[in-house]
Scaffold this motif. Structure first.
Motif, PDB file in Angstrom:
ATOM      1  N   TRP A 176      -7.239  -4.360  -4.665  1.00  0.00           N
ATOM      2  CA  TRP A 176      -7.256  -3.467  -5.826  1.00  0.00           C
ATOM      3  C   TRP A 176      -7.404  -4.280  -7.115  1.00  0.00           C
ATOM      4  O   TRP A 176      -8.217  -3.953  -7.980  1.00  0.00           O
ATOM      5  N   ALA A 218      -6.697  -3.991   4.669  1.00  0.00           N
ATOM      6  CA  ALA A 218      -5.249  -3.768   4.762  1.00  0.00           C
ATOM      7  C   ALA A 218      -4.532  -5.096   5.005  1.00  0.00           C
ATOM      8  O   ALA A 218      -3.509  -5.397   4.370  1.00  0.00           O
ATOM      9  N   HIS A 263      -4.432  -7.122   1.878  1.00  0.00           N
ATOM     10  CA  HIS A 263      -3.430  -6.662   0.922  1.00  0.00           C
ATOM     11  C   HIS A 263      -2.020  -7.110   1.343  1.00  0.00           C
ATOM     12  O   HIS A 263      -1.252  -7.628   0.533  1.00  0.00           O
ATOM     13  N   VAL A 291      -0.570   2.601   6.687  1.00  0.00           N
ATOM     14  CA  VAL A 291      -1.161   3.885   7.071  1.00  0.00           C
ATOM     15  C   VAL A 291      -2.646   3.701   7.394  1.00  0.00           C
ATOM     16  O   VAL A 291      -3.145   4.121   8.451  1.00  0.00           O
ATOM     17  N   ALA A 292      -3.345   3.007   6.485  1.00  0.00           N
ATOM     18  CA  ALA A 292      -4.792   2.803   6.669  1.00  0.00           C
ATOM     19  C   ALA A 292      -5.055   2.013   7.944  1.00  0.00           C
ATOM     20  O   ALA A 292      -5.938   2.370   8.745  1.00  0.00           O
ATOM     21  N   THR A 299     -11.617  -1.605   7.200  1.00  0.00           N
ATOM     22  CA  THR A 299     -10.341  -1.089   6.695  1.00  0.00           C
ATOM     23  C   THR A 299      -9.180  -1.967   7.159  1.00  0.00           C
ATOM     24  O   THR A 299      -8.295  -2.320   6.367  1.00  0.00           O
ATOM     25  N   SER A 352       4.022  -1.754  -0.680  1.00  0.00           N
ATOM     26  CA  SER A 352       3.373  -0.446  -0.582  1.00  0.00           C
ATOM     27  C   SER A 352       3.151  -0.069   0.881  1.00  0.00           C
ATOM     28  O   SER A 352       3.060  -0.923   1.768  1.00  0.00           O
ATOM     29  N   THR A 353       3.067   1.212   1.124  1.00  0.00           N
ATOM     30  CA  THR A 353       2.926   1.674   2.501  1.00  0.00           C
ATOM     31  C   THR A 353       1.481   1.960   2.876  1.00  0.00           C
ATOM     32  O   THR A 353       1.147   2.006   4.070  1.00  0.00           O
ATOM     33  N   TRP A 354       0.587   2.122   1.868  1.00  0.00           N
ATOM     34  CA  TRP A 354      -0.769   2.569   2.209  1.00  0.00           C
ATOM     35  C   TRP A 354      -1.507   1.616   3.170  1.00  0.00           C
ATOM     36  O   TRP A 354      -2.228   2.074   4.059  1.00  0.00           O
TER      37      TRP A 354
END
Lengths: 314, 255
Positions: A71, A41, A44, A7-8, A37, A2-4
């Motif tokens: 998550w 990240a 994850h 980005v975060a 954050t 995933s890319t989020w």
């Protein structure tokens, strides 16, 4: 992948880098949120890098995380939140810490004050305390179970034990390092006995005592997992052990997160004590900018002003 | 002989002080003789390390002499006493108490109304009206020292010992505080023993100046200051006295 998280993390890094340059006050929660954050990240991404494949009955291959992602952890924790287990366990843990820590403070502060005021007292108890202190509370678990059974009392005993030593040592040092000038002034004005204690010795050592309480509460909170893993059948520490036995690693990690967040709240609560008028003098702000930083900022501003005028005038 | 002279408040006789150190003994004070009259303002002047603070601590009851005697009102000094208050350079006021509570420290045995009256009087005297509820951390250095002075005066002491009380202040505040101190002294007339290493300070304040030699501290000379207050720093007499003090201290008065 995933890319989020990228980005975060990018946004968080940007915030930190920009904030470093800013001289104006920024919202208090901004930097802590940015680092949190970054951490989530990173968590994850690490999870996504560590996977194993499972062949499903229908022949397809699924990639499974070795560790639960943030998550997945959150999704799993909805159940104990919804059915009240988490609340019940949190209350159980807080109760044990409150009682255990309270007992430690009730015995530890007077003992420390006494030993601090009388040199002979310090000489008598200090070696024993320094010998008992390095023994991990975990080492006491077998004895605790033997004495108190698999009950609250065992966990409370371990928490008391863990927080007692820093409180005694801290209170003792607090009294022994009171500046001479305060004690001399008190003696000069004829203060003796209990009045000397109440008006000078106690208030003069209070800031350092509060610091030792804060430190001790941190240790007590650390010990709860060990204490509840074996000694009882409820609480956040028990939840970790229980979930591990059920092979539910999402819940293991979820409990860890809850323990961490509650730890922050507890520390924040104790720090409120530092704001009272009678102790505030004892805490030169640890998170305020240092003299070096302040001067550098001033020089920067001056430079900016000069170059501004030169350019404007030229 | 100085004992028994009427009007003598403090009688110091043959006081020696030495500290045991790793290598032998360190003699700090040697054969100090001094008599201070009631209501007198005496400055003890000397370079750093000459033992002047040690002498004040001995007279104040916080330290003991190796030999010799210190008597106040004909009685030997056995320890600190609320009739004689010490004002320290680092103030010694309590940061956990308000200005009012600090000044009231020595008034515990008086009634509340009496306490309030005295506290108000002395806070006004030292010019701290309006700061009654402030904590020391909210005050400047000069104001803190005013609190210490008010706290000392509030118990109407016979003697005030001051150990470089203005040493931590800037030169302008120091000058103002000297004038204040003189005004208060003239009003209340306590006996003051004031330790300083500042020649001007001694000259502006003292009735007599006790000049001490470097270690081991002895009294080089006791210099009476004849000038009346307020003293003119620019006068010929002031200049002469200043030169004399510099001579006694063994330093040149022209650089």
């Amino acid at each position: 992948m995933s890319t989020w998280p990228f980005v975060a993390a990018g946004v968080a890094l940007l915030v930190i880098l920009v904030a470093r340059r800013l001289r104006d006050p920024i919202p208090k929660a901004l930097l802590p949120l940015a680092t949190a954050t970054l951490f989530v990240a990173g968590w994850h991404v690490t999870c996504e890098l560590m996977t194993y494949s499972v062949k499903m009955p229908d022949g397809t291959v699924r990639w499974i995380h070795v560790f639960p992602t943030p998550w997945e952890t959150f999704l799993e924790m909805r159940t104990p939140i919804a059915d009240g287990t988490l609340l019940r366990y949190t209350v159980a843990t807080l109760y044990r810490v409150a009682v255990g820590f309270g007992i430690a403070a009730l015995i530890g502060i007077p003992l420390g004050l006494w030993a601090g005021w009388y040199l002979r007292g310090a000489q008598a108890i200090n070696p024993l305390i320094q010998a008992l202190r390095p023994i991990s509370p975990i080492a006491w678990i077998p004895l605790a179970v033997l004495w108190f059974g698999v009950k609250d009392a065992s966990a409370i005993f371990l928490i008391t034990l863990a927080s007692f030593f820093p409180i005694v040592t801290g209170s003792m040092t607090a009294v022994r390092t009171i500046p001479t000038v305060y004690v001399r002034s008190a003696q000069n004005f004829g203060l003796e006995g209990f009045e000397l204690f109440r008006r000078v010795i106690f208030p003069a050592s209070l800031p350092a005592i509060i610091t030792s309480l804060r430190f001790a509460l941190g240790i007590a909170w650390m010990v709860i997992v060990a204490a509840e893993m074996i000694a009882v059948d409820s609480g956040l520490g028990y939840m970790i052990m229980d979930s591990r036995n059920a092979n539910n690693y999402e819940r293991v990690v979820g409990s860890m997160v809850v323990i961490g967040l509650l730890g922050v709240c507890l520390d924040w609560t104790v720090r409120r004590l530092e704001h009272f008028d009678i102790v505030r003098w004892g805490y030169p702000g640890a998170t305020r900018e240092t003299e070096v930083e302040r001067t550098r900022a001033e020089i920067d501003r001056y430079r900016a002003k000069i170059s501004g005028t030169v350019m404007g005038g030229g | 002989m100085i004992v028994g002279v009427p009007g003598t408040k403090v009688a110091i006789q043959g006081v020696d002080k030495s500290f045991r150190q790793r290598k032998g003994e360190l003699v700090v004070l040697k054969n100090i003789d001094l008599a201070v009259r009631t209501g007198e303002f005496v400055c003890i002047l000397g370079p750093s390390g000459c033992g002047k603070s040690t002498l004040l601590n001995i007279v104040g009851g916080f330290d003991t002499a190796t030999s010799g005697t210190v008597e106040i009102d004909g009685e030997p000094v056995l320890g600190p006493d609320p009739r004689r208050i010490f004002v320290f350079q680092e103030y010694g006021i309590f940061p956990w108490a308000t200005v009012t509570d600090n000044v009231a420290l020595g008034l515990r045995k008086k009634s509340e109304a009496e306490q309030a009256r005295i506290v108000e009087h002395y806070i006004e005297l030292v010019g701290l009206k309006g700061f009654e509820g402030s904590y020391p951390s909210e005050l400047s250095g000069g104001m803190k020292q005013r609190v210490a002075v008010a706290r000392a005066l509030a118990v109407s002491p016979d003697i005030i010992f001051m150990d470089e009380p203005l040493g931590a202040l800037d030169s302008i505040t120091r000058l103002q505080m000297r004038a204040e101190l003189l005004r208060i002294w003239q009003q209340e007339k306590p006996t003051i023993l004031f330790v300083t290493h500042d020649v001007d300070e001694a000259l502006q304040l003292a009735d007599r100046i006790v000049v001490m030699t470097p270690r081991p501290g002895r009294i080089a000379e006791i210099v009476p200051v004849g000038m009346a207050h307020p003293r003119d720093f620019g006068s010929v007499e002031y200049g002469k006295a200043k030169n004399r003090l510099f001579e006694l201290l063994g330093v040149s008065h022209a650089v």
